[in-house]
Design an enzyme around this catalytic site. Structure first.
Site, mmCIF file in Angstrom:
data_model
loop_
_atom_site.group_PDB
_atom_site.id
_atom_site.type_symbol
_atom_site.label_atom_id
_atom_site.label_comp_id
_atom_site.label_asym_id
_atom_site.label_seq_id
_atom_site.Cartn_x
_atom_site.Cartn_y
_atom_site.Cartn_z
ATOM 1 N N LYS B 56 -32.868 -4.646 10.010
ATOM 2 C CA LYS B 56 -34.041 -5.359 10.531
ATOM 3 C C LYS B 56 -33.688 -5.864 11.932
ATOM 4 O O LYS B 56 -32.550 -6.329 12.156
ATOM 5 C CB LYS B 56 -34.323 -6.516 9.579
ATOM 6 C CG LYS B 56 -35.597 -7.298 9.795
ATOM 7 C CD LYS B 56 -35.791 -8.300 8.651
ATOM 8 C CE LYS B 56 -37.093 -9.066 8.742
ATOM 9 N NZ LYS B 56 -37.323 -9.939 7.569
ATOM 10 N N SER B 132 -41.557 -9.464 5.335
ATOM 11 C CA SER B 132 -41.452 -9.128 6.728
ATOM 12 C C SER B 132 -40.458 -8.006 7.023
ATOM 13 O O SER B 132 -40.451 -7.481 8.140
ATOM 14 C CB SER B 132 -41.037 -10.367 7.535
ATOM 15 O OG SER B 132 -39.777 -10.835 7.151
ATOM 16 N N SER B 156 -39.409 -11.621 1.648
ATOM 17 C CA SER B 156 -39.433 -10.549 2.648
ATOM 18 C C SER B 156 -38.494 -9.386 2.364
ATOM 19 O O SER B 156 -38.558 -8.365 3.067
ATOM 20 C CB SER B 156 -39.147 -11.121 4.044
ATOM 21 O OG SER B 156 -40.235 -11.902 4.474
#
Lengths: 76, 462
Positions: B56, B132, B156
């Site tokens: 990420k 996310s 997330s």
């Protein structure tokens, strides 16, 4: 709670300008949280219940290396 | 297979498919190939043996600004070194191939990022990947890399695992060091892996464990390896299904997924936690306030540059009364005590990870339990109360539960008491071995030449 007045006053206290195009969304979100907040605030807790956040004291051995970029390269 | 071959295969798959999925925001071809060549020369015998992985884009990657899904951080100085978790995986023979899309500053459950475009669900490109850590789940589901890392503050890791149909692990709060990652909510932030099978998930998790003295949240525990116990299965474990909130705040397909898993594990035992909705509210308030306060300097001066989907929430969060936040933190502690007591009688608990399968991108509203709810926030209804108290959770993807969308997965949360990631992973591995849970690679056709030009920038070696 008068959310609109609160939003303006709190924003002013924080030096956070509310742009006209952002203010309606901010007020809408604050209203939503204000409606949810009693679920937390009305729940009776003994004074003995501590915070969910616990603090860990730091000694010199806990610090990052002196030549480093701090503990967070990101966002620093 | 040599590291170079694995990395070339991964880069080719990214080039062929990312124009459709949009999981990557940076591809580190030169760096990855150089590392792979080095591994083939000197790194024989390392446990990951050249396995490509991606992170990420809130993880520090040497030479890149840590953008955390934002436009603002593009101006930040490049990171001087890789985040410790990246370093640990590369030291074990992994090869970092790129950085992945996310909701701006991790505030969202959908990865509908206005600056970098939405990450699309590889199993249905018209639908959400979840967030996310949407890029982290989608990259694994698309077969671009077999392993990724993400973060989980309120769901997330678990939400995108559920919607994209991959295995995910949110370890116990404080298990893995967060140093070298862009924070969102210090009280609640976790890091963890995604993979297509439980063995890779457990191996990556084991390799990332271990104390880091300077880390503010790391619990400084010794490594507690899970791979050696992975095949022990669920024998001897007391397994229950979470009721109440976890059954009312869902749609029928999510209950089907949990029932299928419960049946495979031979349990019909229902366990209820008290005041789950209050715990979820506490997490909501803590998140709003800490997230808003963290970004206050930029909100004062450059609010216009924030993600429009979350900017107003960040501003409002900065304005919340302190008494709400303090009470929310105390309620969190109270809730953790109640749940700890429930684990005296049970070892593992099951709950849906999301209320439904992946929604079409842009969906605004969802009706659950007779209420019209904000669809984006609702994706975290079932994950938020659990991360609020830091329990470890593995997500196992189950397929064909939604008659209206039989091609889409739904994740089941496998929850244990703190520090018992081994139990979560044992159960997930059993479900995988029984064929109840799986993470197949999505069928994606090579991109149209026009789409191929949209593959993220290929950056020079860091």
């Amino acid at each position: 709670m008068d959310v609109e007045r609160y939003a303006d006053a709190a924003a002013q206290a924080l030096g956070l300008p509310l742009a006209p195009e952002h203010r309606p969304g901010v007020v809408r979100y604050l209203q939503m949280v204000a409606q949810m907040a009693p679920r937390v605030m009305d729940f009776s807790l003994s004074p003995a219940v501590e915070s969910g956040n616990a603090f860990r004291p730091l000694g010199p051995e806990d610090l990052s290396s002196p030549d480093g970029d701090g503990t967070q390269g990101a966002g620093s | 297979m040599s590291a170079v071959v694995q990395v070339r295969d991964s880069l080719a798959r990214i080039a062929a498919t990312d124009g459709q999925v949009n999981a990557f925001t940076a591809v580190l071809a030169e760096r990855a190939l150089a590392r792979a060549e080095q591994l083939d020369r000197e790194g024989r015998g390392l446990p990951l043996a050249g396995l490509p992985f991606a992170v990420k884009n809130l993880f520090d990657v040497q030479g890149l600004p840590t953008v955390a899904g934002s436009k603002i951080e593009r101006d930040a100085a490049p990171a001087l070194r890789d985040a410790p978790l990246v370093q640990r995986l590369e030291a074990a023979g992994g090869v970092l191939v790129g950085a992945l899309n996310m909701d701006e500053y991790a505030y969202g459950f959908t990865t509908e990022n206005t600056h970098y475009g939405p990450t699309r669900n590889p199993h249905d490109l018209s639908r959400l990947s979840g967030g996310s850590s949407g890029g982290s789940a989608a990259a694994v589901a698309a077969g671009q890399v077999p392993l990724t890392l993400g973060s989980d503050t309120n769901g997330s890791i678990r939400v995108p695992s559920s919607l994209c149909g991959v295995f995910g692990l949110k370890p116990t709060f404080g298990r893995l060091p967060r140093t070298g990652t862009y924070p969102f909510v210090a009280s609640l932030d976790h890091l963890g892996p995604f993979a297509r099978n439980v063995k890779d998930l457990a191996q990556a998790y084991d390799l990332m464990q271990g104390p880091l003295a300077e880390d503010a949240a790391c619990a400084q525990r010794p490594v507690e390896a899970t791979v050696p116990v992975l095949e022990r299965g669920p024998d001897g474990l007391r397994i229950g299904v979470l009721g109440g909130w976890f059954q009312s705040q869902t749609l029928p397909p999510a209950l089907t997924a949990v029932n299928r898993v419960a049946q495979a594990l031979g349990t019909s035992r229902l366990v209820n936690w008290p005041e789950v909705d209050r715990a979820r509210t506490a997490a909501f308030i803590i998140t709003s306030a800490e997230g808003g306060a963290l970004h206050l300097p930029d909100l004062r001066t450059r609010a216009q540059e924030f993600e429009p989907l979350s900017r107003d929430r960040f501003i409002a969060g900065a304005l919340l009364p302190a008494a709400w936040v303090v009470q929310a933190q105390r309620l969190r502690r109270w809730f953790a005590e109640q749940v700890a007591a429930s684990f005296r009688g049970v070892d593992v608990l099951l709950a849906p990870a999301t209320p439904c399968t992946a929604l079409p991108i842009g969906t605004e509203w969802l009706e659950i339990d007779g209420q019209r709810l904000n669809a984006r926030a609702s994706m975290g209804l079932l994950t938020q109360p659990i991360s609020c108290i830091g329990l470890p959770v593995a997500v196992a993807p189950v397929w064909g539960c939604d008659p209206a969308a039989p091609h889409l997965p739904l994740g089941v949360q496998i929850i244990a008491a703190p520090w018992r990631e081994d139990l979560c992973l044992r159960v997930a591995r059993h479900l995988e071995a029984q064929g109840v849970a799986s993470a197949p690679v999505a069928i994606l056709h090579a991109a149209h030449p026009h789409q191929a030009t949209q593959v993220p920038q290929v950056l020079p070696s860091a």
